[in-house]
Design an enzyme around this catalytic site. Structure first.
Site, mmCIF file in Angstrom:
data_model
loop_
_atom_site.group_PDB
_atom_site.id
_atom_site.type_symbol
_atom_site.label_atom_id
_atom_site.label_comp_id
_atom_site.label_asym_id
_atom_site.label_seq_id
_atom_site.Cartn_x
_atom_site.Cartn_y
_atom_site.Cartn_z
ATOM 1 N N ASP A 158 9.299 5.833 -4.000
ATOM 2 C CA ASP A 158 8.272 4.835 -4.364
ATOM 3 C C ASP A 158 7.919 3.911 -3.201
ATOM 4 O O ASP A 158 7.504 2.773 -3.403
ATOM 5 C CB ASP A 158 8.740 3.983 -5.561
ATOM 6 N N LYS A 216 4.298 6.442 0.108
ATOM 7 C CA LYS A 216 3.988 7.575 0.982
ATOM 8 C C LYS A 216 2.573 8.091 0.772
ATOM 9 O O LYS A 216 1.887 8.469 1.713
ATOM 10 C CB LYS A 216 5.003 8.696 0.744
ATOM 11 N N LYS A 264 -0.172 6.598 -0.076
ATOM 12 C CA LYS A 264 -1.199 5.802 0.599
ATOM 13 C C LYS A 264 -1.236 6.101 2.092
ATOM 14 O O LYS A 264 -2.309 6.287 2.681
ATOM 15 C CB LYS A 264 -0.937 4.300 0.389
ATOM 16 N N GLY A 294 5.328 10.880 -8.155
ATOM 17 C CA GLY A 294 3.917 10.534 -8.185
ATOM 18 C C GLY A 294 3.492 9.791 -6.941
ATOM 19 O O GLY A 294 4.060 8.769 -6.594
ATOM 20 N N HIS A 295 2.484 10.320 -6.247
ATOM 21 C CA HIS A 295 1.932 9.617 -5.093
ATOM 22 C C HIS A 295 0.669 8.889 -5.535
ATOM 23 O O HIS A 295 -0.268 9.506 -6.048
ATOM 24 C CB HIS A 295 1.612 10.603 -3.970
ATOM 25 N N GLN A 353 10.249 12.471 -2.912
ATOM 26 C CA GLN A 353 11.177 11.362 -3.148
ATOM 27 C C GLN A 353 11.795 10.842 -1.852
ATOM 28 O O GLN A 353 11.721 11.480 -0.809
ATOM 29 C CB GLN A 353 12.296 11.800 -4.095
ATOM 30 N N THR A 372 6.237 8.210 -14.399
ATOM 31 C CA THR A 372 7.112 7.990 -15.556
ATOM 32 C C THR A 372 6.832 6.683 -16.276
ATOM 33 O O THR A 372 7.156 6.537 -17.454
ATOM 34 C CB THR A 372 8.583 7.982 -15.115
#
Length: 423
Positions: free
Chosen positions: A13, A16, A18, A40-41, A224, A301
């Site tokens: 988190d 990455k 961006k 999730g990016h 991750q 999530t």
């Protein structure tokens, strides 16, 4: 020819997505090398927020080809929905997105296995996102898995049935209450498989080799963070793949001596989702403020992220393991308004002060030793040059650079791609 690598250096988190989005215009190919759809990016530009799960973050740029590498595990159902979500942006998915035949598939029964395994652990659960990723990697290393290339085989459905039946027997073994309708899940799965078949499958290691020979520039994108690496993270509270620099080699088929720059992304503070040790975690109003201002909720999530001060011991460890050549500091704007900032420079480990990341960082063994810094009150979100930044923030940045012995090249002061300051 350039092969560069972009990694998260904390527990994920870090932002990455961006930075990949910001850097994409410099590269011909953006390649994802590990992880599954729990990562999730988030990209934000033109007033719109986008969340990508499997597709590389270069998909919004007109010229970049996006590769899903062999180290990635793909859930066809999630992947189909992700593609459908991009339809309104007039992106030529068929032209811009290609998939390695060696990437493994997440079956519906992998997700069920994940849920059964986690439920059976009770209080000892590891905080799985229940996306079926762990069981898929287990089948990969156990040499049972199904891969994207298997979709092209005439007996694909028979192979699927054999593995799914094995999974159902394993689910029964866990002895937990699990409600599910497998025929319904399978119908959804095979419908998504038909959509995936519309894309081009490649032998990605050969594709990457030829791209390098042709002088193409490649950016390898991790999912991750490094502290979730299955070998070097806070095991067993980790993901199931290699999130560190080595994972780019095994997850794409790129030789280590071809990698040039290793971009390391970190937050100006530290966050963690799910279970596991977190030495600098804050349980007070300061931590709550970080979470609120930083909007610290998982992009996929929705889970709340635990927040704490910057941990330089852990960060230095990640820099060393990855061979980081440039640093990028995210969410500097979130720290605006605090009177005092703290940075963990050492651990008290079993009564002794240490400056390296030990085998076990559980709370009973480790307590952080902090250095304090004066905070700043200015709003950073509208600033566009390094010179504009508060002197206190510059001192904070320079201290981190000195400790890590790696330059910070980018400071992010907001979620939009324009809120990115080059140093």
């Amino acid at each position: 020819m350039t092969v560069d690598l972009l990694l998260g250096l904390q527990w994920g988190d870090e932002g990455k997505g961006k930075i990949v989005d910001v850097l994409t215009s410099n590269y011909d190919i953006i390649a994802r090398f590990q992880g599954g759809p729990n990562a999730g990016h988030t990209l934000e530009f033109d007033g719109i927020k986008h969340v990508l799960r499997t597709i590389p973050s270069g998909i919004f740029h007109k010229s970049a080809v996006n590769v899903i590498g062999n180290g990635v595990v793909i859930d066809p159902v999630v992947f189909q929905k992700e593609i459908e979500g991009l339809a309104k942006f007039d992106i030529d998915i068929k032209k811009k997105l290609i998939i390695s035949r060696k990437a493994h598939l997440i079956l519906p029964t992998h997700r069920l296995l994940d849920a059964a395994s986690e439920a059976s652990k009770g209080k000892a659960k590891i905080g799985s996102t229940l996306k079926g990723i762990g069981p898929t990697y287990m089948d990969k290393t156990g040499r049972n898995g199904l891969r994207v290339g298997d979709i092209e085989l005439e007996d694909f459905k028979e192979r699927y049935r054999s593995l799914a039946d094995k999974h159902e027997a394993m689910i029964a073994f866990y002895g937990v209450e699990l409600q599910y309708n497998l025929p319904e899940l399978e119908a959804e799965f095979f419908e998504a498989i038909e959509e995936i078949k519309k894309l081009d499958f490649i032998d990605s290691e050969e594709y990457m080799h030829q791209a390098q020979k042709a002088g193409k520039s490649i950016l390898c994108e991790g999912a991750q963070g490094s502290l979730l690496d299955v070998d070097f993270g806070t095991y067993p509270f980790v993901t199931s793949s290699n999130t560190t620099a080595a994972g780019a080699c095994t997850g794409l088929g790129i030789a280590p001596n071809k990698i040039k720059e290793v971009y390391g992304i970190f937050k100006a503070y530290t966050t963690r989702v799910g279970s596991g040790p977190f030495p600098t975690e804050l349980f007070d109003e300061v931590g709550a403020t970080m979470a609120k201002v930083g909007n610290e909720f998982g992009s996929v999530t929705g889970r709340a992220r635990r927040c704490g001060w910057l941990d330089l011991v852990a960060l230095k460890y990640a820099v060393q393991v990855n061979g980081v050549t440039q640093l990028m500091m995210m969410k500097g704007d979130v720290l605006s308004g605090f009177d005092t900032l703290k940075v963990c420079t050492e651990y008290n480990y079993k009564g002794k002060n240490i400056a390296h990341f030990p085998y076990n960082v559980e709370e009973e063994n480790v307590s952080p030793i902090y250095k304090e810094f004066k905070g700043w009150k200015q709003d950073l979100t509208g600033m566009t040059t390094y010179e504009e930044l508060p002197v206190e923030l510059k001192e904070y940045i320079e201290f981190i650079e000195k400790e890590l012995e790696v330059p910070i090249k980018i400071v992010s002061v907001g979620p939009d791609r324009k809120q990115t300051i080059a140093k």
